[in-house]
Design a protein around this motif. Structure first.
Motif, PDB file in Angstrom:
ATOM      1  N   ILE A  68       0.818  -1.222   0.000  1.00 41.60           N
ATOM      2  CA  ILE A  68       0.000   0.000   0.000  1.00 41.60           C
ATOM      3  C   ILE A  68       0.848   1.267   0.000  1.00 41.60           C
ATOM      4  CG2 ILE A  68      -1.949  -1.103   1.146  1.00 41.60           C
ATOM      5  CD1 ILE A  68      -1.113   0.269   3.725  1.00 41.60           C
ATOM      6  N   PHE A  73      -1.015   3.253  -5.435  1.00 41.36           N
ATOM      7  CA  PHE A  73      -1.880   2.248  -4.805  1.00 41.36           C
ATOM      8  C   PHE A  73      -3.248   2.879  -4.516  1.00 41.36           C
ATOM      9  CE2 PHE A  73      -3.749  -0.502  -1.692  1.00 41.36           C
ATOM     10  CZ  PHE A  73      -3.246  -1.767  -1.996  1.00 41.36           C
ATOM     11  N   PRO A  75      -6.382   3.979  -2.780  1.00 40.81           N
ATOM     12  CA  PRO A  75      -6.843   3.985  -1.391  1.00 40.81           C
ATOM     13  C   PRO A  75      -8.337   3.726  -1.281  1.00 40.81           C
ATOM     14  CG  PRO A  75      -6.621   6.234  -2.165  1.00 40.81           C
ATOM     15  CD  PRO A  75      -6.160   5.346  -3.297  1.00 40.81           C
ATOM     16  N   GLU A  83      -4.186   3.469   5.928  1.00 43.07           N
ATOM     17  CA  GLU A  83      -4.811   2.155   6.021  1.00 43.07           C
ATOM     18  C   GLU A  83      -4.051   1.228   6.955  1.00 43.07           C
ATOM     19  OE1 GLU A  83      -6.524   0.244   2.489  1.00 43.07           O
ATOM     20  OE2 GLU A  83      -5.842   1.975   1.364  1.00 43.07           O
ATOM     21  N   LYS A  85      -0.687  -1.564   7.333  1.00 44.41           N
ATOM     22  CA  LYS A  85      -0.457  -2.860   6.708  1.00 44.41           C
ATOM     23  C   LYS A  85      -0.966  -3.971   7.610  1.00 44.41           C
ATOM     24  CE  LYS A  85       3.477  -1.703   3.789  1.00 44.41           C
ATOM     25  NZ  LYS A  85       4.835  -2.059   3.332  1.00 44.41           N
ATOM     26  N   MET A  90      -0.375  -7.299   2.681  1.00 42.85           N
ATOM     27  CA  MET A  90      -0.099  -6.007   2.070  1.00 42.85           C
ATOM     28  C   MET A  90       1.387  -5.799   1.877  1.00 42.85           C
ATOM     29  SD  MET A  90      -2.947  -3.551   3.853  1.00 42.85           S
ATOM     30  CE  MET A  90      -4.669  -3.647   3.335  1.00 42.85           C
TER      31      MET A  90
END
Length: 401
Positions: A68, A73, A75, A83, A85, A90
């Motif tokens: 991420i 990436f 969102p 977010e 990991k 991820m």
């Protein structure tokens, strides 16, 4: 850049009268081609991948990253606070592969099959309780949630009496309606609980998965935070997804009485297994797609996805691709649906899929035979579907018999 007015927003709403089908907008994009640009909440415009062949190709491509932190990436809505990991899902190889290997063994098919008698006892006991209790009853609360919760608690070594705490917090973590602050509070509460449990297992190991994870701290393969993140992933993935499939699958079967009759009247475990695969295909519960970032230019389907661009693989519409599945919008438990992408594809496909399959086989092979007159206690249009969650399902499923 395409005309802003021509770029549809994602995620898209489902049709109110077709709660088991993907959003109509996804079908329209799939009909137009395998790739399309969409606009997210933050104004970014990743590629949406709608067809089965291209989905598998990209999910199996090493140039497509699950990290991420990679540029581009995509969102999720409400993730402006970060977010975070969730352990190895991820991450990319080689760290992804190293961490995943540490917890692969308990989910091997032979290990999972050894749990089948215990899962059968859990299911039978809960059905006994249903039959002895009042009607109507919420099948989510009384049946769908307890089964995977009891199983993952047993596997991890987490006391089941604490299940209400992690179920309520998990519900917040996967809710698209919750704020980032609310999700962070919920995550911290469960993570703190698991960190404490891991500390106890370091001092007093037992024969459970938490002790195995704690042991990796002692060998230097994990630090305490990595161990906690791994336990958190397994706890959430081990009950939230399966619980939703139990309830949503039951709702779908009750709305397709011909398919329910086939399943109810058969003692063939192969048909039960086939029903599980078809329901997974038909009802993909990953609601907002598998999100990735591209690290090198990729030429596919006549387009070039450039390094630094994002892709969203919407498996729910990939599993309805007519090029991959004949008459894909029809629920047919006799079809061979094993090629579905409900569990993803490639190196990041779901680690716990053998356990999920086995639990669903026990449920779908038992519930409707033991309660053959099971029915919805309300109109399907009055069922509260999870349009407000990253994982699709139903909030409640009132049933009677």
């Amino acid at each position: 850049m395409a005309d802003a007015l021509a770029v549809p927003e994602f995620p898209m709403p489902r049709a109110a009268r077709c709660p088991f089908d993907p959003p109509p907008g996804l079908k329209e994009l799939q009909d137009q081609g395998p790739l399309a640009k969409v606009r997210l909440w933050d104004g970014s415009e990743p590629w949406l991948v709608t067809r089965y062949a291209e989905q598998r190709a990209l999910l199996g491509d090493a140039r497509v990253s699950s990290d991420i932190d990679r540029p581009g990436f995509p969102p999720k809505a409400g993730s402006e606070g970060g977010e975070g990991k969730l352990s190895f899902i991820m991450m990319d190889d080689p760290e992804h592969a190293r961490l995943r290997r540490l917890v692969t063994a308990p989910f091997a098919i032979k290990k999972v099959e050894a749990l089948r008698p215990a899962v059968q006892r859990i299911v039978d006991g809960l059905i006994d309780d249903l039959l002895a209790g009042p009607q109507p009853v919420d099948l989510v609360e009384a049946f769908a949630l307890p089964i995977p919760s009891l199983v993952i608690c047993e596997l991890l070594g987490v006391p089941y009496e604490d299940h209400e705490m992690f179920q309520s917090n998990t519900k917040t973590m996967v809710s698209s309606a919750a704020t980032p602050a609310q999700r962070n509070v919920a995550t911290r509460e469960i993570a703190g609980y698991l960190a404490t449990m891991i500390g106890k297992r370091l001092a007093d190991p037992r024969d459970d998965l938490l002790s195995s994870i704690a042991g990796r701290i002692s060998t230097g393969e994990l630090d305490h935070q990595q161990a906690t993140e791994m336990a958190l992933l397994l706890l959430i993935a081990g009950h939230e997804t399966t619980a939703n499939m139990i309830a949503l699958g039951t709702a779908a079967l009750l709305e397709h009485p011909d398919q329910l009759a086939l399943l109810r009247e058969s003692d063939d475990p192969k048909l039960v297994a086939s029903a599980v695969e078809e329901l997974l295909r038909y009802l993909n519960i990953t609601h907002q797609g598998r999100r990735r970032a591209v690290t090198e230019d990729i030429e596919i389907a006549g387009e070039v996805i450039k390094a630094g661009e994002g892709v969203i693989v919407v498996n729910e519409i990939g599993n309805r691709d007519p090029e991959a599945f004949e008459d894909p919008d029809r629920l047919d438990i006799t079809r061979d649906a094993r090629r579905h992408v409900a569990f993803g594809f490639g190196i990041h496909q779901c680690l716990g899929q053998p356990l999920a399959r086995m639990e669903l086989q026990v449920v779908y092979g038992t519930l409707y035979q033991r309660i053959p007159t099971l029915r919805l206690a309300c109109d399907v249009q009055d069922v509260k579907f999870k349009h407000d969650a990253f994982i699709y399902g139903v909030h409640e499923l009132p049933v009677a018999w």
